[in-house]
Every structure is written in structure tokens, then in C-alpha cells.
Design a protein around this motif. Sequence first.
Motif, PDB file in Angstrom:
ATOM      1  N   ALA A   1       0.802  -1.096  -0.090  1.00 35.66           N
ATOM      2  CA  ALA A   1      -0.126   0.183  -0.054  1.00 35.66           C
ATOM      3  C   ALA A   1       1.034   1.060  -0.015  1.00 35.66           C
ATOM      4  CB  ALA A   1      -0.946  -0.090   1.160  1.00 35.66           C
ATOM      5  N   VAL A   2       1.668   1.415  -1.028  1.00 37.55           N
ATOM      6  CA  VAL A   2       2.641   2.405  -1.371  1.00 37.55           C
ATOM      7  C   VAL A   2       3.942   2.490  -0.503  1.00 37.55           C
ATOM      8  CG1 VAL A   2       3.109   4.831  -1.623  1.00 37.55           C
ATOM      9  CG2 VAL A   2       0.583   3.715  -2.170  1.00 37.55           C
ATOM     10  N   ASN A   3       3.826   2.871   0.819  1.00 35.99           N
ATOM     11  CA  ASN A   3       4.781   2.995   1.654  1.00 35.99           C
ATOM     12  C   ASN A   3       4.858   2.174   2.888  1.00 35.99           C
ATOM     13  OD1 ASN A   3       2.835   4.258   2.878  1.00 35.99           O
ATOM     14  ND2 ASN A   3       4.149   5.898   3.787  1.00 35.99           N
ATOM     15  N   ILE A   4       3.673   1.138   2.811  1.00 35.04           N
ATOM     16  CA  ILE A   4       3.440  -0.025   4.185  1.00 35.04           C
ATOM     17  C   ILE A   4       3.040  -1.239   3.423  1.00 35.04           C
ATOM     18  CG2 ILE A   4       2.908   1.887   5.715  1.00 35.04           C
ATOM     19  CD1 ILE A   4      -0.020   0.859   5.537  1.00 35.04           C
ATOM     20  N   ILE A   5       3.114  -2.323   4.402  1.00 38.56           N
ATOM     21  CA  ILE A   5       2.609  -3.454   3.811  1.00 38.56           C
ATOM     22  C   ILE A   5       1.183  -4.009   4.771  1.00 38.56           C
ATOM     23  CG2 ILE A   5       3.089  -5.882   3.558  1.00 38.56           C
ATOM     24  CD1 ILE A   5       5.844  -4.983   3.240  1.00 38.56           C
ATOM     25  N   GLU A   6      -0.030  -4.321   3.685  1.00 35.33           N
ATOM     26  CA  GLU A   6      -1.136  -4.724   4.609  1.00 35.33           C
ATOM     27  C   GLU A   6      -0.934  -5.972   4.747  1.00 35.33           C
ATOM     28  OE1 GLU A   6      -4.709  -1.558   3.352  1.00 35.33           O
ATOM     29  OE2 GLU A   6      -4.583  -3.161   2.156  1.00 35.33           O
ATOM     30  N   VAL A   7      -1.322  -6.490   5.916  1.00 33.95           N
ATOM     31  CA  VAL A   7      -1.175  -7.819   6.134  1.00 33.95           C
ATOM     32  C   VAL A   7      -2.764  -8.577   6.486  1.00 33.95           C
ATOM     33  CG1 VAL A   7      -0.216  -9.742   7.784  1.00 33.95           C
ATOM     34  CG2 VAL A   7       0.976  -7.717   7.284  1.00 33.95           C
ATOM     35  N   TRP A   8      -3.178  -9.466   5.360  1.00 31.67           N
ATOM     36  CA  TRP A   8      -4.401  -9.775   5.701  1.00 31.67           C
ATOM     37  C   TRP A   8      -4.637 -11.412   5.628  1.00 31.67           C
ATOM     38  CZ3 TRP A   8      -8.714  -7.048   4.449  1.00 31.67           C
ATOM     39  CH2 TRP A   8      -8.839  -5.644   4.012  1.00 31.67           C
ATOM     40  N   ASP A   9      -5.770 -11.878   6.270  1.00 32.00           N
ATOM     41  CA  ASP A   9      -6.155 -13.076   6.165  1.00 32.00           C
ATOM     42  C   ASP A   9      -6.598 -13.214   4.685  1.00 32.00           C
ATOM     43  OD1 ASP A   9      -7.250 -15.872   7.118  1.00 32.00           O
ATOM     44  OD2 ASP A   9      -8.942 -14.703   6.121  1.00 32.00           O
TER      45      ASP A   9
END
Length: 157
Positions: free
Chosen positions: A115-123
Motif C-alpha cells: 500500500a505504497v509505503n506500508i504493507i497490509e497483512v490480511w487473512d
Amino acid sequence: MVNLIGTYECKADAKGRLVLSSALKKQLSPILQEGFVLKRSVFQPCLELYPMSEWNTLMKKVNKLNRFIKKNNDFIRRFTAGVKIIELDGSGRLLIPKDLQIFAGITKNVVLSSAVNIIEVWDKDNYEKAIDDAAVDFADLAEEVMGNVADIEDDVS
């Protein structure tokens, strides 16, 4: 500023450890030694993994809030609830603490989405549902957010 690209699937083991894909690790290699901050997302049932430099930039903004205003104080408390400093272990795995696994509903199949400058961590199931739900009105959202190119060019320069 970090600009991450891609969506990656991986599996969490019984202890909540994930192995980052080599493509993602390569993008993160210049900043792996700094560590990361993992927190609950404000808007979605997922987690956000911030490179430490990005977290520090965000915290500079948060620290400007007047804590003698109740709304600001409440926001800071809620925004930082459950925040954890995370480092990759010797095997290159990332450990998701149990409380954050529960918040995001992470069991086994995980999606790491830039997500541009971060990472989303999802199930994985939650991620697929969020993508499907967002598809319905994405064209309207894209027009509203990105429709005025002049504003974007002014911000970039």
C-alpha cells in the motif's frame, strides 16, 4: 520514502510466523535492519506493517497533536493500541503476535499487499472479500480521489 509494489501470498505457521517472499524481501532489503512496526488498521480488519522510517515520519505528525484536547488523546490511544516492534528472525520469518492475529482473523493463508509505503497483512479470505466489496464502487472512488490531476501535480512538485 519507501514505494513498495506487489501482492504476495504466504502461509502462517502455528506460531503466526510468515516467510516473506524473495521479491518482497528484495524490495525491503535496504531497510530490513531498521525493523518494522506492526499495528491494527484503522479502516479494515487487517494489519499494517510500517518500515521504521515510515513509522517515525507518521509519529512526527501524531506528536504534533495537542494531547490536552480529549479527541486527540483518544485518537492517539486508539491509533497506537496493540502496536508492536517487529524484526525478521534468523530464518527471515516475521512473527505476528497473537493479539494482532486475532484482530485480523489471520489463521493460515495470508496476503501481504503493498500500500505504497506500508504493507497490509490480511487473512486471505478477508482480503478477497475486501477487494470484491470495493470493486462495486471503485470507479466512483477513483474519480473522486484521483480525478483532479492538477491537485496531484501541485502536491508532487
